[in-house]
Each structure stands twice: as C-alpha cells, then as structure tokens.
Design a protein around this motif. Structure first.
Motif, PDB file in Angstrom:
ATOM      1  N   LEU A 155       0.811  -1.216   0.000  1.00 61.75           N
ATOM      2  CA  LEU A 155       0.000   0.000   0.000  1.00 61.75           C
ATOM      3  C   LEU A 155       0.843   1.265   0.000  1.00 61.75           C
ATOM      4  O   LEU A 155       0.310   2.370   0.148  1.00 61.75           O
ATOM      5  N   ASN A 156       2.152   1.105  -0.140  1.00 61.45           N
ATOM      6  CA  ASN A 156       3.082   2.242  -0.156  1.00 61.45           C
ATOM      7  C   ASN A 156       3.026   3.032   1.155  1.00 61.45           C
ATOM      8  O   ASN A 156       3.055   4.264   1.162  1.00 61.45           O
ATOM      9  N   LEU A 157       2.951   2.305   2.269  1.00 59.88           N
ATOM     10  CA  LEU A 157       2.953   2.908   3.593  1.00 59.88           C
ATOM     11  C   LEU A 157       4.240   2.541   4.317  1.00 59.88           C
ATOM     12  O   LEU A 157       4.876   1.539   4.007  1.00 59.88           O
ATOM     13  N   SER A 158       4.604   3.346   5.287  1.00 60.73           N
ATOM     14  CA  SER A 158       5.753   3.029   6.146  1.00 60.73           C
ATOM     15  C   SER A 158       5.230   2.497   7.473  1.00 60.73           C
ATOM     16  O   SER A 158       4.265   3.032   8.025  1.00 60.73           O
ATOM     17  N   LEU A 159       5.880   1.457   7.977  1.00 56.80           N
ATOM     18  CA  LEU A 159       5.459   0.840   9.228  1.00 56.80           C
ATOM     19  C   LEU A 159       6.684   0.638  10.099  1.00 56.80           C
ATOM     20  O   LEU A 159       7.655  -0.002   9.684  1.00 56.80           O
ATOM     21  N   ASP A 160       6.667   1.210  11.284  1.00 57.98           N
ATOM     22  CA  ASP A 160       7.775   1.013  12.208  1.00 57.98           C
ATOM     23  C   ASP A 160       7.230   0.867  13.618  1.00 57.98           C
ATOM     24  O   ASP A 160       6.059   1.140  13.881  1.00 57.98           O
ATOM     25  N   ALA A 161       8.087   0.416  14.516  1.00 61.54           N
ATOM     26  CA  ALA A 161       7.644   0.117  15.881  1.00 61.54           C
ATOM     27  C   ALA A 161       8.631   0.672  16.890  1.00 61.54           C
ATOM     28  O   ALA A 161       9.840   0.779  16.633  1.00 61.54           O
ATOM     29  N   ASN A 162       8.095   1.032  18.052  1.00 60.48           N
ATOM     30  CA  ASN A 162       8.899   1.471  19.190  1.00 60.48           C
ATOM     31  C   ASN A 162       8.409   0.727  20.429  1.00 60.48           C
ATOM     32  O   ASN A 162       7.209   0.463  20.571  1.00 60.48           O
ATOM     33  N   SER A 163       9.332   0.401  21.307  1.00 59.99           N
ATOM     34  CA  SER A 163       8.924  -0.299  22.520  1.00 59.99           C
ATOM     35  C   SER A 163      10.001  -0.198  23.582  1.00 59.99           C
ATOM     36  O   SER A 163      11.192  -0.063  23.274  1.00 59.99           O
ATOM     37  N   GLU A 164       9.543  -0.228  24.814  1.00 59.06           N
ATOM     38  CA  GLU A 164      10.434  -0.320  25.966  1.00 59.06           C
ATOM     39  C   GLU A 164       9.931  -1.469  26.827  1.00 59.06           C
ATOM     40  O   GLU A 164       8.753  -1.526  27.164  1.00 59.06           O
ATOM     41  N   TRP A 165      10.816  -2.398  27.104  1.00 59.99           N
ATOM     42  CA  TRP A 165      10.415  -3.632  27.778  1.00 59.99           C
ATOM     43  C   TRP A 165       9.664  -3.329  29.075  1.00 59.99           C
ATOM     44  O   TRP A 165      10.134  -2.614  29.940  1.00 59.99           O
ATOM     45  N   GLY A 166       8.450  -3.900  29.141  1.00 61.06           N
ATOM     46  CA  GLY A 166       7.619  -3.724  30.318  1.00 61.06           C
ATOM     47  C   GLY A 166       6.802  -2.455  30.329  1.00 61.06           C
ATOM     48  O   GLY A 166       6.034  -2.223  31.264  1.00 61.06           O
ATOM     49  N   LYS A 167       6.945  -1.613  29.281  1.00 54.62           N
ATOM     50  CA  LYS A 167       6.244  -0.320  29.285  1.00 54.62           C
ATOM     51  C   LYS A 167       5.435  -0.082  28.007  1.00 54.62           C
ATOM     52  O   LYS A 167       5.128   1.053  27.679  1.00 54.62           O
ATOM     53  N   GLY A 168       5.098  -1.130  27.311  1.00 54.56           N
ATOM     54  CA  GLY A 168       4.203  -0.984  26.179  1.00 54.56           C
ATOM     55  C   GLY A 168       4.876  -1.085  24.831  1.00 54.56           C
ATOM     56  O   GLY A 168       6.103  -1.205  24.712  1.00 54.56           O
ATOM     57  N   PHE A 169       4.034  -1.018  23.828  1.00 56.31           N
ATOM     58  CA  PHE A 169       4.467  -1.236  22.446  1.00 56.31           C
ATOM     59  C   PHE A 169       3.717  -0.253  21.552  1.00 56.31           C
ATOM     60  O   PHE A 169       2.518  -0.015  21.737  1.00 56.31           O
ATOM     61  N   GLU A 170       4.405   0.328  20.591  1.00 62.06           N
ATOM     62  CA  GLU A 170       3.785   1.300  19.693  1.00 62.06           C
ATOM     63  C   GLU A 170       4.117   0.956  18.247  1.00 62.06           C
ATOM     64  O   GLU A 170       5.264   0.659  17.910  1.00 62.06           O
ATOM     65  N   VAL A 171       3.107   1.009  17.398  1.00 61.30           N
ATOM     66  CA  VAL A 171       3.280   0.853  15.960  1.00 61.30           C
ATOM     67  C   VAL A 171       2.835   2.148  15.296  1.00 61.30           C
ATOM     68  O   VAL A 171       1.765   2.680  15.609  1.00 61.30           O
ATOM     69  N   ARG A 172       3.659   2.646  14.390  1.00 60.56           N
ATOM     70  CA  ARG A 172       3.346   3.883  13.665  1.00 60.56           C
ATOM     71  C   ARG A 172       3.160   3.561  12.184  1.00 60.56           C
ATOM     72  O   ARG A 172       4.048   2.970  11.562  1.00 60.56           O
ATOM     73  N   ILE A 173       2.003   3.941  11.651  1.00 59.82           N
ATOM     74  CA  ILE A 173       1.709   3.767  10.228  1.00 59.82           C
ATOM     75  C   ILE A 173       1.763   5.142   9.583  1.00 59.82           C
ATOM     76  O   ILE A 173       1.030   6.053   9.967  1.00 59.82           O
ATOM     77  N   VAL A 174       2.649   5.300   8.615  1.00 62.50           N
ATOM     78  CA  VAL A 174       2.857   6.603   7.973  1.00 62.50           C
ATOM     79  C   VAL A 174       2.233   6.578   6.577  1.00 62.50           C
ATOM     80  O   VAL A 174       2.584   5.754   5.733  1.00 62.50           O
ATOM     81  N   PHE A 175       1.296   7.502   6.352  1.00 61.97           N
ATOM     82  CA  PHE A 175       0.602   7.630   5.071  1.00 61.97           C
ATOM     83  C   PHE A 175       1.178   8.809   4.308  1.00 61.97           C
ATOM     84  O   PHE A 175       1.249   9.918   4.837  1.00 61.97           O
ATOM     85  N   PRO A 176       1.555   8.614   3.054  1.00 60.03           N
ATOM     86  CA  PRO A 176       1.986   9.774   2.264  1.00 60.03           C
ATOM     87  C   PRO A 176       0.782  10.656   1.949  1.00 60.03           C
ATOM     88  O   PRO A 176      -0.335  10.184   1.783  1.00 60.03           O
TER      89      PRO A 176
END
Length: 336
Positions: free
Chosen positions: A312-333
């Motif tokens: 879909l021509n999107l960017s997908l990346d993730a950030n996380s800190e052990w024990g403090k949650g998880f984040e996924v970022r979807i970037v739309f042009p």
C-alpha cells in the motif's frame, strides 16, 4: 556513443591491418613518384578517412542489428526468432544458437507450468478462505443471537475461537494475495477513524473480556489507500496488542500530521518487546523472547502487516520499551 565505440573496438585488429595496408601503398607511391605523392597526399588522406568512417558505420549498424535480433530471441525464443538470429550470425555459431534456443524453450515451458500451478493454488486458497468464512459468519450470528442463553465463560471462549479462526483465515487469504501474481487493490479516499472503529467492532468481545480502555484522538481526516488492505493491517496490530496485554490494558490511537505525512500511532501498555528483539519483529516467523505467550505465536501477524504496508506504499515502524508498552506507527503519504 560509448557503446558504439566499444563495438568498433571489437574489430580493432582488422582495422589496424587495413590501415597498415594503406600506409604500405602510400609508402610505395612515395618511393615511386615523390611529386605524385605530394600532389595526391590530401586526396589520399581524405580517401582513408572516408573509408574508415564508412567501415565503422557499417560495422556499428551490423552490431546493432545483431544485438536487437538477439534480444528479440531472448524475449521470445521460438523457432521464428531463432531462424532470424541464425540469419545474422556466421554458420559456425549455428549449433550454439540452436542449443540455446532449446534450453530457453524448455525453461519457458517450465515457467509457464509453474505459473499455472501458482494460479491454481491462489484460486484454491481464495476459494477455501471464502468457503471457511461461511461457517464463521454462522458462528458469529449464533453468538449474537443466542448470547443470553450461554454462560459468560462459554461465550468468551466461543468469541475467542471465532476471532482466532477469523484471523487465521484472513492471514492465509492475504498471504496468498501478497505472494500472488494478481493484485486487486482499490485505492480511494477513506477515513482512518472509520477503519479503526470497524476493526475495533470486530474485536469488541475480546476487548471487553480483557477490559481494555480505548482512547482515540483522531479527526475525520482521510487518506488514500485500499480499505481491505488497511483493515487487515490494523487487525494484525490490534490483535498483537490483545495477545500480549498486561493488567488494566489500554489501547491508544493517535492520528496527526508530521513532516508532510499523516501518521497513525497505535500504542498499548502491554509487556512490550525487548530491545534486542525490536529490529526483527517484522521478520517472517520471528517471535522473540518476550514471555510465555510468544512461544505459541506463529510470528506471521506483524510480518504480514509489514508486507501489506509495502503493498500500500505505507511506512510501518515500531517502538517499545520492555515492560512499558508497544507502539506501531503507520505513515501515510499525503496525496494531492
């Protein structure tokens, strides 16, 4: 120009031989009659230059013709193009060309056979997935209509089974589409908020069972994408958050603009991912070492999400800190 010069260099020994013959006869003329040599020196020089230019022009045209015929033969190695190639080559090369033609035709036939098998497999998988959705729809309808007749424990277990089956069928169907030769995406302006709400509704029983707190800071901003593909991507991310949630789970959606792009952030407060595992979470089959739950995981959810994002021509990346949650970022042009 550089390629033409390289073509001429192939005939350099013969051109040097011809030049040597010209020099030899020029020397003979100089020895025989010096006055005639001086009188004809300009004419001789012009004749040599014209002769070399004509020879180089003919050689380059012949090389270009052979190259084009050879490329046509590689693109379609049938008997017609094979005979055309044989017509521009010397007879000594004929046997090698015929052998190459037979090999290319065998490879082409094998490729066509494999392509047909892949198409049959894709059609079978899609047909099976659609057939499997029928009993799943009946199960969903039964749960909705007879929920008051079931105990809370049984209802929760059936909801879990229904969601897991639905997720597995969707994963297999979209995996076949991602790896298949046919693409049927429909790009249109769609509401990100609407897609998120639709997916949350699909997971509503599990979210309520886990007592998730949902926060959504999203406007009615639209993006250009494929609705089915985007919903599938969101399902994989939300399912991942449900599987690895902690106590008092939260799911936070934020949609904002950043660096001329639209960004959808999906963040939870679950166990998160260890820093050593974070670079590999989108790899096929990777489950990491972040708790007992991941030992039963297939490692396909986030991998398929990443593959769908590429489609879909999107960017997908993730950030996380052990024990403090998880984040996924979807970037739309931003599409004008």
């Amino acid at each position: 120009m550089k390629r033409k010069f390289q073509k001429i260099l192939r005939y350099l020994p013969w051109l040097l031989l011809l030049f040597g013959v010209d020099v030899f006869f020029t020397v003979l003329l100089w020895i025989a009659d010096l006055d005639a040599f001086y009188a004809m020196s300009a004419l001789l020089l012009l004749a040599v230059l014209l002769m070399f230019s004509a020879i180089c022009f003919v050689l380059v045209r012949l090389e270009e013709k052979r190259e084009q015929v050879f490329l046509d033969f590689l693109a379609n190695p049938d008997e017609y193009h094979e005979e055309r190639l044989l017509g521009v080559l010397v007879p000594a090369q004929g046997e090698a060309v015929r052998l190459l033609g037979r090999c290319l035709r065998d490879k082409q036939n094998a490729y066509i056979g494999l392509l047909e098998q892949m198409n049959d497999y894709e059609e079978y998988v899609e047909a099976w997935a659609h057939e499997a959705k029928t009993p799943l729809s009946l199960l969903t309808l039964l749960l909705d209509n007879r929920r008051e007749e079931l105990s809370e424990t049984v209802s929760c277990k059936l909801d879990y089974i229904q969601n897991r089956l639905q997720e597995s069928v969707d994963q297999m169907l979209f995996y076949a589409r991602l790896k298949g030769s046919r693409k049927d995406y429909l790009f249109e302006h769609i509401s990100v908020r609407g897609c998120v709400e639709e997916v949350l509704e699909d997971y509503k029983p599990l979210l309520e069972e886990k007592q998730f707190q949902i926060q959504a800071d999203m406007t009615e901003q639209t993006v250009c994408s494929d609705r089915r593909g985007l919903r599938f991507l969101l399902r994989q991310v939300i399912s991942n958050s449900i599987k690895y949630c902690g106590k008092e789970p939260e799911l936070i959606f934020t949609f904002f603009k950043e660096n001329d792009c639209h960004v959808l952030s999906i963040r939870d407060n679950g166990m998160g991912v260890r820093s050593c595992d974070l670079p590999y979470i989108f790899e096929k089959g990777f489950t990491g070492d972040s708790g007992e739950g991941r030992k039963k995981a297939t490692g396909m959810g986030l991998y398929l999400a990443k593959e769908m994002a590429k489609e879909l021509n999107l960017s997908l990346d993730a950030n996380s800190e052990w024990g403090k949650g998880f984040e996924v970022r979807i970037v739309f042009p931003v599409v004008g």
